[in-house]
Design a protein around this motif. Structure first.
Motif, PDB file in Angstrom:
ATOM      1  N   SER A 215      18.827   5.433 -78.634  1.00 31.24           N
ATOM      2  CA  SER A 215      18.595   5.337 -77.189  1.00 31.24           C
ATOM      3  C   SER A 215      17.103   5.258 -76.881  1.00 31.24           C
ATOM      4  O   SER A 215      16.707   4.570 -75.946  1.00 31.24           O
ATOM      5  N   ILE A 216      16.275   5.910 -77.705  1.00 31.00           N
ATOM      6  CA  ILE A 216      14.830   5.732 -77.508  1.00 31.00           C
ATOM      7  C   ILE A 216      14.479   4.268 -77.690  1.00 31.00           C
ATOM      8  O   ILE A 216      13.758   3.669 -76.891  1.00 31.00           O
ATOM      9  N   ALA A 217      15.063   3.665 -78.748  1.00 37.22           N
ATOM     10  CA  ALA A 217      14.747   2.262 -79.026  1.00 37.22           C
ATOM     11  C   ALA A 217      15.190   1.370 -77.876  1.00 37.22           C
ATOM     12  O   ALA A 217      14.504   0.419 -77.515  1.00 37.22           O
ATOM     13  N   SER A 218      16.348   1.656 -77.276  1.00 33.75           N
ATOM     14  CA  SER A 218      16.811   0.719 -76.243  1.00 33.75           C
ATOM     15  C   SER A 218      16.159   0.988 -74.885  1.00 33.75           C
ATOM     16  O   SER A 218      15.708   0.049 -74.237  1.00 33.75           O
ATOM     17  N   VAL A 219      16.084   2.248 -74.446  1.00 37.58           N
ATOM     18  CA  VAL A 219      15.446   2.503 -73.145  1.00 37.58           C
ATOM     19  C   VAL A 219      13.943   2.197 -73.225  1.00 37.58           C
ATOM     20  O   VAL A 219      13.335   1.790 -72.236  1.00 37.58           O
ATOM     21  N   GLY A 220      13.394   2.343 -74.435  1.00 33.93           N
ATOM     22  CA  GLY A 220      11.972   2.069 -74.615  1.00 33.93           C
ATOM     23  C   GLY A 220      11.547   0.665 -74.202  1.00 33.93           C
ATOM     24  O   GLY A 220      10.370   0.421 -73.935  1.00 33.93           O
ATOM     25  N   TYR A 221      12.502  -0.262 -74.146  1.00 37.33           N
ATOM     26  CA  TYR A 221      12.162  -1.621 -73.714  1.00 37.33           C
ATOM     27  C   TYR A 221      11.858  -1.705 -72.236  1.00 37.33           C
ATOM     28  O   TYR A 221      11.282  -2.671 -71.768  1.00 37.33           O
ATOM     29  N   LEU A 222      12.367  -0.738 -71.472  1.00 36.86           N
ATOM     30  CA  LEU A 222      12.403  -0.922 -70.028  1.00 36.86           C
ATOM     31  C   LEU A 222      11.360  -0.096 -69.304  1.00 36.86           C
ATOM     32  O   LEU A 222      11.455   0.137 -68.119  1.00 36.86           O
ATOM     33  N   VAL A 223      10.367   0.387 -70.030  1.00 39.81           N
ATOM     34  CA  VAL A 223       9.418   1.283 -69.382  1.00 39.81           C
ATOM     35  C   VAL A 223       7.987   0.740 -69.402  1.00 39.81           C
ATOM     36  O   VAL A 223       7.065   1.454 -69.035  1.00 39.81           O
ATOM     37  N   TRP A 224       7.823  -0.525 -69.808  1.00 39.44           N
ATOM     38  CA  TRP A 224       6.456  -1.000 -70.027  1.00 39.44           C
ATOM     39  C   TRP A 224       5.597  -0.930 -68.762  1.00 39.44           C
ATOM     40  O   TRP A 224       4.383  -0.792 -68.839  1.00 39.44           O
ATOM     41  N   GLY A 225       6.252  -0.990 -67.603  1.00 40.96           N
ATOM     42  CA  GLY A 225       5.489  -1.010 -66.353  1.00 40.96           C
ATOM     43  C   GLY A 225       4.649   0.236 -66.126  1.00 40.96           C
ATOM     44  O   GLY A 225       3.705   0.206 -65.333  1.00 40.96           O
ATOM     45  N   HIS A 226       4.962   1.334 -66.840  1.00 36.95           N
ATOM     46  CA  HIS A 226       4.176   2.537 -66.576  1.00 36.95           C
ATOM     47  C   HIS A 226       2.745   2.435 -67.091  1.00 36.95           C
ATOM     48  O   HIS A 226       1.934   3.309 -66.814  1.00 36.95           O
ATOM     49  N   HIS A 227       2.442   1.368 -67.830  1.00 32.11           N
ATOM     50  CA  HIS A 227       1.050   1.151 -68.212  1.00 32.11           C
ATOM     51  C   HIS A 227       0.273   0.478 -67.080  1.00 32.11           C
ATOM     52  O   HIS A 227      -0.930   0.329 -67.164  1.00 32.11           O
ATOM     53  N   MET A 228       1.005   0.028 -66.055  1.00 33.90           N
ATOM     54  CA  MET A 228       0.382  -0.838 -65.057  1.00 33.90           C
ATOM     55  C   MET A 228       0.526  -0.275 -63.656  1.00 33.90           C
ATOM     56  O   MET A 228       0.479  -1.032 -62.690  1.00 33.90           O
ATOM     57  N   PHE A 229       0.704   1.044 -63.545  1.00 38.41           N
ATOM     58  CA  PHE A 229       0.917   1.623 -62.214  1.00 38.41           C
ATOM     59  C   PHE A 229      -0.228   1.322 -61.260  1.00 38.41           C
ATOM     60  O   PHE A 229      -0.028   1.226 -60.059  1.00 38.41           O
ATOM     61  N   THR A 230      -1.432   1.198 -61.815  1.00 35.45           N
ATOM     62  CA  THR A 230      -2.564   0.944 -60.917  1.00 35.45           C
ATOM     63  C   THR A 230      -2.979  -0.523 -60.920  1.00 35.45           C
ATOM     64  O   THR A 230      -3.982  -0.887 -60.342  1.00 35.45           O
ATOM     65  N   SER A 231      -2.187  -1.386 -61.592  1.00 36.61           N
ATOM     66  CA  SER A 231      -2.605  -2.782 -61.709  1.00 36.61           C
ATOM     67  C   SER A 231      -2.154  -3.638 -60.538  1.00 36.61           C
ATOM     68  O   SER A 231      -2.612  -4.750 -60.367  1.00 36.61           O
ATOM     69  N   GLY A 232      -1.200  -3.142 -59.762  1.00 37.01           N
ATOM     70  CA  GLY A 232      -0.677  -3.961 -58.668  1.00 37.01           C
ATOM     71  C   GLY A 232       0.769  -4.295 -58.913  1.00 37.01           C
ATOM     72  O   GLY A 232       1.090  -5.269 -59.598  1.00 37.01           O
ATOM     73  N   MET A 233       1.670  -3.459 -58.388  1.00 38.97           N
ATOM     74  CA  MET A 233       3.111  -3.678 -58.529  1.00 38.97           C
ATOM     75  C   MET A 233       3.732  -3.142 -57.262  1.00 38.97           C
ATOM     76  O   MET A 233       3.161  -2.265 -56.617  1.00 38.97           O
TER      77      MET A 233
END
Lengths: 204, 534
Positions: B293-311
């Motif tokens: 489950s870490i491997a699969s949910v891990g795909y869907l969290v990349w946006g947390h690197h970009m919270f201040t980038s404009g989303m």
């Protein structure tokens, strides 16, 4: 190295196929990145994409689609032939597939050359003058058909190797998984084109 | 390696080549694993030295030993080497390559030649990166993330370095493909899925992440190269492009990549705890499924690197929520590890000491990860030393400590020799102390507002930086003790038996070092792992 390898185990047919399917998945994901860019830019520049698409030659696009689809047929026939111990016929079909692949690339070459001749290529003043949307459209066009073309080229090289192996007899009705995997690769390249064709040529 | 019937180990039995060729042309998974380990640790040392130099530069405000330009190049090269040359291939390609077939009772990996090819891709990529440092416009200075637009505009040798990383990506994909196929196809008779050692489960999850994420990195880097060579303009707003797309593509790979780094580390920890607590693992299935489950949910969290980038706010809330979700399976694992030790007859040997250090550091890294994953606090600490501290607690305190634990645990199996226990314990304690002195102040510095990647700082940050730099020296001392002890023992260590720890997984049933094809007879498995006699 060979001696050591043969000691390992008998060839695992299912294993080889499984490995190949996973490899194809990685190829698909590689293209997914580009399709992602395409969808973002197309939704942003709808009008410009329509306009730019109408300047591509549908005739050449359609011709290339027919060529690639036919090549997939000959590819499948060559695998079928080798399963039935008809190595010579398989060799002919492999040769035909290579021929269609080269035919496809030749068409692509003339298509690209014509566009470049008109001053439409990435970073060219001619293209930049057309505005943002068309710059993105042609950027994606060159990028995606270019990388697809490289895949066709890789497939041709792969098939040439298979032809040598068939001729030497190391591919036969007992051991044809390498040809089958090359076929899978060829079909994948074909399927990607089936998506590239409409998104570039048929959206105007 | 005892008795008259002692078999020839894979070091002794030839493979048609002699000298160095018997290594670099070998398709034996054990030799390839060692090739990986030795090349990785060589690069690791280069990057450690770069890190030490950076810390030395930051010992006091103002320029100390280098220019700002070389500082930029150093943190870039330190990051590129540590991430792409050490920690991503690290456990899966090094220890995983060596141990996977042994643990599942196979003679080799599913594709031995592809395995060798992946090492060659790795070396070629590494050489390309090294060449990029000394040619063209000099070493890249973009940070390991290669963010546009700077990476497109800088005159440094980004194109070549990125090509090197692209090759490393191919190597990593091939390793993943091999891991997954091997686990599917080559398990010994009777080794059902839920009888597999949990290290194998973690490698399985890792393999899938490598297959499904790395191609996205490939295309991202390819686009960056194309951008620099031909100027498509995909990431340039002036031409209609969008720099945010690069960040998205980059993190779609690079977030799952942190699970390539941490999952096998968790696997090692899960192997070691039962052996040194003499108890079976608590919650076998929970641990196996939490890897998946870490491997699969891990795909869907990349946006947390970009919270201040404009989303948009909606996507930020979703990404933040998923980030909290992905922390749950890691928590499950931590509790299972602790529960496995409860009431066990614990022997605190060096592998377990490293493992316990891992659990502590990993928990600290994981909990601070939640601070970063929450939207409000993220905006406060984004781009500060807090991120640097969190990241190093996960990657060094987490992955590298587990890696060291695994090296100590499997050392007798790999080399047939035993290291000296006392220096190993000392090195672990020194490393643990040095690590915390080095990185803990960074949490505080970050909360106080010290930005990351800065060459210089205000005098009020001086104390924290000074403590941190002193910590880097302690850490370096720990590394020296550890590697001296290990390397020395390869040559003059005492002979280890085939099962010095009393382990119950299959790799301990064959001799140490294992013979050429691992097992004289393919073992038949009748029960799950971690069964110990009372």
């Amino acid at each position: 190295m060979n001696k050591e390898h043969s000691l390992n185990k008998k060839t695992d047919y299912t294993g080889s196929k499984q490995g190949m399917w996973m490899f194809l998945f990685t190829e698909l994901l590689l293209f997914t990145g580009m399709f992602l860019l395409y969808s973002v830019f197309r939704s942003r520049y709808q009008q410009e994409f329509h306009a730019a698409s109408s300047e591509l030659s549908r005739t050449i696009g359609t011709l290339n689609t027919v060529i690639l689809l036919t090549s997939s047929l000959t590819m499948a026939l060559s695998v079928n032939a080798i399963r039935k111990d008809k190595n010579k016929i398989s060799l002919i079909f492999q040769g035909l597939t290579v021929f269609f692949g080269l035919f496809f690339l030749a068409n692509k070459f003339f298509e690209w050359s014509a566009k470049i001749h008109h001053g439409i290529y990435p970073n060219s003043p001619g293209l930049l003058a057309h505005g943002k949307g068309e710059t993105m459209f042609y950027g994606l066009y060159y990028l995606m058909t270019g990388i697809h073309g490289l895949h066709v080229l890789a497939g041709i090289v792969l098939l040439l190797i298979m032809m040598v192996l068939t001729k030497k007899g190391s591919l036969n009705s007992d051991s044809f998984v390498r040809l089958e995997n090359s076929g899978l690769y060829w079909h994948l390249v074909d399927v990607i084109w089936v998506y590239l064709f409409p998104v570039f040529y048929l959206i105007s | 390696m005892t008795g008259a019937q002692r078999e020839m180990s894979f070091y002794e039995s030839g493979n048609g080549h002699t000298g160095i060729l018997s290594w670099v042309l070998s398709t034996d998974h054990k030799r390839i694993g060692l090739l990986y380990l030795f090349s990785m640790f060589s690069f690791f040392f280069v990057a450690v030295i770069l890190g030490l130099l950076m810390r030395l530069e930051l010992i006091a405000p103002g320029p100390s030993i280098m220019t700002a330009e070389s500082y930029n190049a150093m943190f870039t090269v330190h990051g590129v080497i540590m991430i792409f040359l050490f920690i991503i291939p690290g456990i899966p390609a090094g220890l995983g390559n060596f141990m996977l077939p042994l643990q599942i009772g196979a003679r080799d990996m599913a594709f031995p030649r592809i395995n060798l090819m992946s090492w060659w891709f790795y070396m070629t990529g590494a050489i390309v990166i090294i060449v990029s440092l000394f040619t063209g416009g000099g070493p890249p200075d973009t940070g390991w993330t290669f963010y546009v637009p700077y990476s497109i505009r800088t005159g440094t040798n980004v194109t070549l370095a990125v090509f090197g990383v692209f090759l490393l990506g191919i190597s990593s994909t091939l390793t993943g493909l091999n891991l997954v196929t091997t686990i599917h196809r080559l398990r010994a008779p009777g080794l059902k899925w839920f009888r597999m050692p949990l290290f194998v489960w973690s490698l399985y999850a890792t393999g899938w992440v490598q297959i499904l994420a790395t191609p996205v990195l490939g295309i991202t880097l390819l686009l960056l190269m194309m951008e620099r060579l031909f100027g498509f303009g995909f990431f340039d707003p002036a031409r209609g492009g969008d720099p945010l797309l690069f960040e998205h593509l980059f993190w779609i790979y690079s977030h799952p990549a942190v699970y390539i780094m941490i999952l096998p580390a968790m696997g090692i920890v899960t192997e070691i705890i039962p052996v040194f607590a003499r108890r079976t693992i608590f919650g076998y299935k929970a641990i196996a499924f939490s890897s998946l489950s870490i491997a699969s949910v891990g795909y869907l969290v990349w946006g947390h690197h970009m919270f201040t980038s404009g989303m948009s706010d909606i996507s930020r809330v979703i990404f933040s929520f998923l980030t909290f979700i992905v922390a749950v399976p890691s928590g499950i694992k931590v509790f299972n590890w602790i529960a496995s030790m409860y009431k066990g007859s614990i022997k605190l040997s060096s592998p377990l000491l490293f493992t316990v250090s891992f659990i502590f550091l990993f928990s600290l890294g994981g909990l601070t990860g939640l601070i970063i994953g929450a939207l409000a606090t993220n905006i406060f600490v984004h781009g500060t030393y807090f991120i640097v501290a969190h990241f190093h607690y996960m990657m060094f305190g987490g992955t590298a400590f587990a890696f060291f634990a695994g090296i100590h645990y499997w050392f007798p199996k790999i080399f047939g020799k035993m290291y000296r226990e006392k220096p190993a314990i000392t090195s672990c304690i020194v490393l643990f102390a040095g690590f915390n002195v080095l990185y803990f102040p960074m949490f505080i510095l970050g909360l106080e507002g010290m930005p990351r990647r800065y060459y210089d700082y205000l005098p009020r940050f001086h104390t924290g930086h000074l403590i941190s730099t002193v910590g880097s020296w302690i850490l370096a001392a720990g590394l020296m003790i550890m590697f001296y002890n290990l390397i020395r023992s390869i040559f003059i260590g005492e002979v280890a038996g085939s099962n010095p720890w009393g382990g119950s997984t299959l790799e301990w049933t064959t001799s140490s070092p294992p013979p050429h094809e691992n097992f004289t007879e393919i073992p038949v498995v009748t029960e799950g792992p971690y069964r110990f006699r009372k």
